[in-house]
Design a protein around this motif. Structure first.
Motif, short mmCIF file in Angstrom:
data_model
loop_
_atom_site.label_atom_id
_atom_site.label_comp_id
_atom_site.label_asym_id
_atom_site.label_seq_id
_atom_site.Cartn_x
_atom_site.Cartn_y
_atom_site.Cartn_z
N LEU A 5 0.85 -1.19 0.00
CA LEU A 5 0.00 0.00 0.00
C LEU A 5 0.89 1.24 0.00
CD1 LEU A 5 -2.42 -1.29 2.74
CD2 LEU A 5 -2.97 -1.04 0.34
N ASP A 6 0.94 1.92 -1.13
CA ASP A 6 1.79 3.10 -1.29
C ASP A 6 0.94 4.34 -1.05
OD1 ASP A 6 3.41 5.17 -2.09
OD2 ASP A 6 3.99 4.27 -3.99
N ALA A 7 1.01 4.87 0.18
CA ALA A 7 0.26 6.07 0.56
C ALA A 7 0.91 6.64 1.82
CB ALA A 7 -1.20 5.73 0.81
N PRO A 8 0.81 7.95 2.04
CA PRO A 8 1.48 8.52 3.22
C PRO A 8 0.88 8.09 4.56
CG PRO A 8 0.96 10.22 1.60
CD PRO A 8 0.28 8.97 1.15
N PHE A 9 -0.44 7.95 4.64
CA PHE A 9 -1.15 7.58 5.88
C PHE A 9 -0.89 8.57 7.03
CE2 PHE A 9 -1.34 3.47 3.72
CZ PHE A 9 -2.61 3.04 4.03
N LEU A 10 -0.33 9.75 6.74
CA LEU A 10 0.04 10.70 7.78
C LEU A 10 -1.13 11.09 8.67
CD1 LEU A 10 2.38 13.12 5.79
CD2 LEU A 10 3.06 11.59 7.63
N GLY A 11 -2.29 11.26 8.08
CA GLY A 11 -3.46 11.68 8.84
C GLY A 11 -3.96 10.65 9.83
N TYR A 12 -3.42 9.44 9.76
CA TYR A 12 -3.87 8.35 10.63
C TYR A 12 -2.81 7.92 11.65
CZ TYR A 12 -7.37 8.25 6.99
OH TYR A 12 -8.36 8.62 6.12
N PHE A 13 -1.64 8.56 11.61
CA PHE A 13 -0.52 8.16 12.47
C PHE A 13 -0.86 8.25 13.96
CE2 PHE A 13 3.48 8.87 9.64
CZ PHE A 13 3.05 7.86 8.81
N SER A 14 -1.65 9.24 14.35
CA SER A 14 -1.90 9.46 15.78
C SER A 14 -2.89 8.47 16.39
CB SER A 14 -2.41 10.89 16.01
OG SER A 14 -3.64 11.08 15.33
N ASN A 15 -3.59 7.72 15.54
CA ASN A 15 -4.56 6.73 16.03
C ASN A 15 -3.83 5.42 16.35
OD1 ASN A 15 -6.62 4.94 16.55
ND2 ASN A 15 -7.63 5.20 14.57
#
Length: 196
Positions: free
Chosen positions: A90-100
């Protein structure tokens, strides 16, 4: 081997696509790039609200409405492959989900991934090299990053992946050429048909 879901994370222009495609080729994984899957409808949705199709950074309509749809689409496609026993990158930043911290546990429950091995591979790169690579790719959507470079870098540094219940590994992709042996050792899969 049980199907593996590699969450390939890292900054834009860090070389995630190069690393992801190399892994997919060598290990026969399915390669899923969020931008390839979603860019066309993302651009149209942004334009429908009067934004540039490239206006993502700092755009709350993108972050609050479109981005969740992009990730849901990416994960739905990944799940179809995983349920067929096919490993995915899965090639995506996922940055918005790091804190969960529970993000992976929630995905396992949602998709019934009791048979799936999740793994994070974070692609790191020196920030000076990152800037040069970003300039070289010449994408309009990077204009905000260049205009707010210090804030962009600080944002990357401030966001650590806090996910629990998953193995997180790091790969420094600063050199001009990917060191396949080092990548293979970082992944250290067992019982694979091929190796890097």
């Amino acid at each position: 081997m049980q199907p593996t879901a590699i969450f390939l994370i890292g900054a834009a222009s860090s070389g995630k696509s190069t690393i992801g495609k190399l892994i997919a080729t060598e290990y026969h994984f399915t390669y899923l790039d969020k931008d390839i899957i979603c860019n066309k409808f993302t651009g149209l949705l942004l334009e429908s609200k009067g934004y540039s199709p490239h206006e993502r950074d700092g755009n709350t309509f993108y972050s609050d409405t479109i981005m969740p749809l992009e990730y849901q689409t990416l994960l739905d496609v990944a799940n179809d492959n995983l349920q067929l026993g096919r490993s995915v990158v899965l090639d995506a930043p996922f940055l918005g989900y790091f804190s969960n911290k529970d993000y992976i546990r929630e995905l396992k429950e949602k998709y019934d991934w009791h048979h799936v091995r999740p793994l994070v591979l974070q692609v790191d790169v020196d920030f000076d090299i990152l800037k040069e690579r970003m300039k070289a790719r010449g994408l309009e959507r990077d204009e905000w990053k260049f205009a707010h470079w210090d804030a962009f870098v600080e944002g990357i540094r401030a966001r650590r992946c806090l996910w629990e219940d998953i193995d997180i590994r790091h790969f420094d992709n600063s050199p001009a050429e990917v060191d396949k042996n080092r990548l293979h050792n970082t992944l250290s899969f067992k019982n694979t048909a091929t190796s890097l």
